[in-house]
Design a protein around this motif. Structure first.
Motif, mmCIF file in Angstrom:
data_model
loop_
_atom_site.group_PDB
_atom_site.id
_atom_site.type_symbol
_atom_site.label_atom_id
_atom_site.label_comp_id
_atom_site.label_asym_id
_atom_site.label_seq_id
_atom_site.Cartn_x
_atom_site.Cartn_y
_atom_site.Cartn_z
ATOM 1 N N GLY A 1 0.762 -1.298 -0.098
ATOM 2 C CA GLY A 1 -0.118 0.178 0.100
ATOM 3 C C GLY A 1 0.951 1.229 0.038
ATOM 4 O O GLY A 1 0.497 2.174 -0.872
ATOM 5 N N ARG A 2 1.899 1.237 0.968
ATOM 6 C CA ARG A 2 2.507 2.583 1.238
ATOM 7 C C ARG A 2 3.646 2.631 0.073
ATOM 8 O O ARG A 2 3.828 3.573 -0.790
ATOM 9 N N ALA A 3 4.657 1.574 0.276
ATOM 10 C CA ALA A 3 5.877 1.696 -0.517
ATOM 11 C C ALA A 3 5.564 1.633 -2.150
ATOM 12 O O ALA A 3 6.316 2.405 -2.952
ATOM 13 N N LEU A 4 4.724 0.647 -2.536
ATOM 14 C CA LEU A 4 4.343 0.450 -4.017
ATOM 15 C C LEU A 4 3.187 1.319 -4.398
ATOM 16 O O LEU A 4 2.832 1.612 -5.578
ATOM 17 N N GLU B 1 12.428 5.263 -0.002
ATOM 18 C CA GLU B 1 11.881 4.676 0.824
ATOM 19 C C GLU B 1 12.885 3.791 1.639
ATOM 20 O O GLU B 1 12.700 2.915 2.428
ATOM 21 N N GLU B 2 14.199 3.870 0.920
ATOM 22 C CA GLU B 2 15.396 3.018 1.448
ATOM 23 C C GLU B 2 15.197 1.574 1.172
ATOM 24 O O GLU B 2 15.405 0.723 1.871
ATOM 25 N N ILE B 3 14.481 1.126 0.201
ATOM 26 C CA ILE B 3 14.258 -0.228 -0.345
ATOM 27 C C ILE B 3 15.498 -1.021 -0.658
ATOM 28 O O ILE B 3 16.248 -0.361 -1.415
ATOM 29 N N HIS B 4 15.697 -2.174 -0.236
ATOM 30 C CA HIS B 4 17.182 -2.657 -0.640
ATOM 31 C C HIS B 4 16.787 -3.446 -1.889
ATOM 32 O O HIS B 4 15.788 -4.292 -2.003
ATOM 33 N N PHE B 5 17.645 -3.073 -2.805
ATOM 34 C CA PHE B 5 17.401 -3.768 -4.125
ATOM 35 C C PHE B 5 18.008 -5.089 -4.440
ATOM 36 O O PHE B 5 19.430 -5.027 -3.916
ATOM 37 N N TRP C 1 8.493 4.102 -14.601
ATOM 38 C CA TRP C 1 9.595 3.331 -14.216
ATOM 39 C C TRP C 1 10.466 4.085 -13.180
ATOM 40 O O TRP C 1 10.938 3.883 -12.151
ATOM 41 N N VAL C 2 10.860 5.270 -13.913
ATOM 42 C CA VAL C 2 11.793 6.211 -13.296
ATOM 43 C C VAL C 2 11.124 6.713 -11.885
ATOM 44 O O VAL C 2 11.960 6.798 -10.864
ATOM 45 N N ASP C 3 9.828 7.066 -11.905
ATOM 46 C CA ASP C 3 9.446 7.772 -10.842
ATOM 47 C C ASP C 3 9.315 6.484 -9.457
ATOM 48 O O ASP C 3 9.553 6.686 -8.368
ATOM 49 N N LEU C 4 9.053 5.282 -9.929
ATOM 50 C CA LEU C 4 8.980 4.395 -8.965
ATOM 51 C C LEU C 4 10.293 3.961 -8.447
ATOM 52 O O LEU C 4 10.426 3.853 -7.330
ATOM 53 N N SER C 5 11.344 3.946 -9.035
ATOM 54 C CA SER C 5 12.640 3.735 -8.732
ATOM 55 C C SER C 5 13.211 4.512 -7.846
ATOM 56 O O SER C 5 13.573 4.389 -6.756
#
Length: 143
Positions: A24-27, A96-100, A86-90
């Protein structure tokens, strides 16, 4: 190319509330119907359902295959976005400091099927890939 029909995908999660927050929040996925053990999301126009499972139902999520010099997690799922989306999401995921698992980058540069891609895990270890094609008409092209 014909407009695709939305897919339906149900995935197992052990911590329903943490995963609910992530999708909900991150994506930014809007929540649909829900019950005690599952939640529907509008996953970029598709129906994603997270289902609470117990620890003994855990699936081995530690497999990978080599693609373009990276270890691509298998299984994985995701969506093909427009390049700007895609650019906006990345950028949002970085904030959000998501670990890739695989940092955002462009693969097959200058080749048929040139695409931007990124891989990361949800809080329960389900692997996601989001990609965008320089030329969407090459989505199914053979190189």
């Amino acid at each position: 190319m014909k407009k695709p029909n939305p897919f339906h995908l149900a995935i197992p999660v052990q911590n329903l509330e943490v995963c609910r927050e992530f999708y909900g929040r991150a994506l930014g996925c809007a929540e649909g119907r829900s019950a005690e053990k599952w939640v529907d999301f509008n996953f970029f126009g598709h129906q994603l359902v997270i289902h609470k499972t117990s620890k003994d139902q855990e699936i081995d999520k530690a497999q990978s295959n080599p693609v373009d010099g990276h270890d691509v997690p298998v299984p994985h799922f995701g969506v093909v976005l427009d390049w700007s989306e895609w650019v906006d999401l990345s950028e949002r995921l970085k904030a959000e400091e998501i670990h890739f698992v695989i940092e955002p980058y462009v693969r097959f540069k200058g080749e048929v099927g040139e695409q931007a891609t990124m891989f990361f895990l949800d809080p329960d270890g389900n692997a996601l890939e989001f990609k965008a094609f320089k030329n969407i008409d090459q989505l199914f092209a053979k190189g």
